[in-house]
Design an enzyme around this catalytic site. Sequence first.
Site, PDB file in Angstrom:
ATOM      1  N   SER A   8       0.848  -1.199   0.000  1.00  0.00           N
ATOM      2  CA  SER A   8       0.000   0.000   0.000  1.00  0.00           C
ATOM      3  C   SER A   8       0.879   1.243   0.000  1.00  0.00           C
ATOM      4  CB  SER A   8      -0.867  -0.001   1.265  1.00  0.00           C
ATOM      5  OG  SER A   8      -1.581   1.198   1.386  1.00  0.00           O
ATOM      6  N   HIS A  12      -2.247   6.981   5.696  1.00  0.00           N
ATOM      7  CA  HIS A  12      -2.921   6.664   6.969  1.00  0.00           C
ATOM      8  C   HIS A  12      -2.571   5.252   7.420  1.00  0.00           C
ATOM      9  CE1 HIS A  12      -5.672  10.045   7.402  1.00  0.00           C
ATOM     10  NE2 HIS A  12      -5.887   9.990   6.096  1.00  0.00           N
ATOM     11  N   ASP A  73      -7.128  -5.564   3.100  1.00  0.00           N
ATOM     12  CA  ASP A  73      -8.263  -4.944   2.435  1.00  0.00           C
ATOM     13  C   ASP A  73      -9.309  -4.728   3.506  1.00  0.00           C
ATOM     14  OD1 ASP A  73      -9.148  -4.003  -0.135  1.00  0.00           O
ATOM     15  OD2 ASP A  73     -10.805  -5.405   0.114  1.00  0.00           O
ATOM     16  N   TYR A 154     -14.812   6.679   6.789  1.00  0.00           N
ATOM     17  CA  TYR A 154     -16.086   6.793   7.503  1.00  0.00           C
ATOM     18  C   TYR A 154     -15.887   7.138   8.976  1.00  0.00           C
ATOM     19  CZ  TYR A 154     -17.708   4.625   3.214  1.00  0.00           C
ATOM     20  OH  TYR A 154     -17.976   4.371   1.888  1.00  0.00           O
TER      21      TYR A 154
END
Length: 192
Positions: A8, A12, A73, A154
């Site tokens: 990745s 974050h 994921d 979210y």
Amino acid sequence: MDKIVIASNNKHKIKEFKEMISNYEILSLNDIEFNGDIVEDGNSFEENALIKARTIHNYLKEKGLNYLVMADDSGLCCDALDGAPGIYSARYSEEHNDQANRDKLINDLKNKEKDAYFNCTIVLYYPDDTYKTFVGKTYGFIIEEERGKTDFGYDPIFYSKDLNKTFGEASEEEKNSVSHRGRALKEMLKEL
Ligand code: IMP
């Protein structure tokens, strides 16, 4: 120190993983100069994590590097929406951005039950071409008003049942202690 490549470049995520893994050197895709595109077209969190891990494993193998690879994921699942946004969490709205995704979710949950959980599936891929899977979940519900300073994904509308506040309001330490990623990672660390 042994090295683990995290499949990745999400800042974050790399930051969260670095905070939680102390006994390995963490390398990002930038660090190994991987610039390719990985098409995540799996049908589950595990399939997508495996696609990422295997792609990077093969890339490293071509370079003769025997590093461990981990890929995760994750996403948010809402019971009233049959698990949506799920694997489509990052691109739930047409705009594919966090604010629009949150707005769409609040709208889709109008007059519906608000229970939700985050899922994180980690695939740890070994140089010998075998792998193991670890899953972490964290439970809460969706609120209609954003709360907190962190506006990742979210977080501002996910009210954690463990923390009694939104992930947006939680400190990094608080979030890591109960998060889906933290829990999946704890399981993985037992294995290393
Ligand atoms: P990824 O596949 O792990 O990159 O996550 C996909 C999407 O799920 C992100 O773009 C976010 O919308 C959402 N997501 C995953 N983890 C979190 C989290 O810890 N907080 C808020 N949103 C998250």
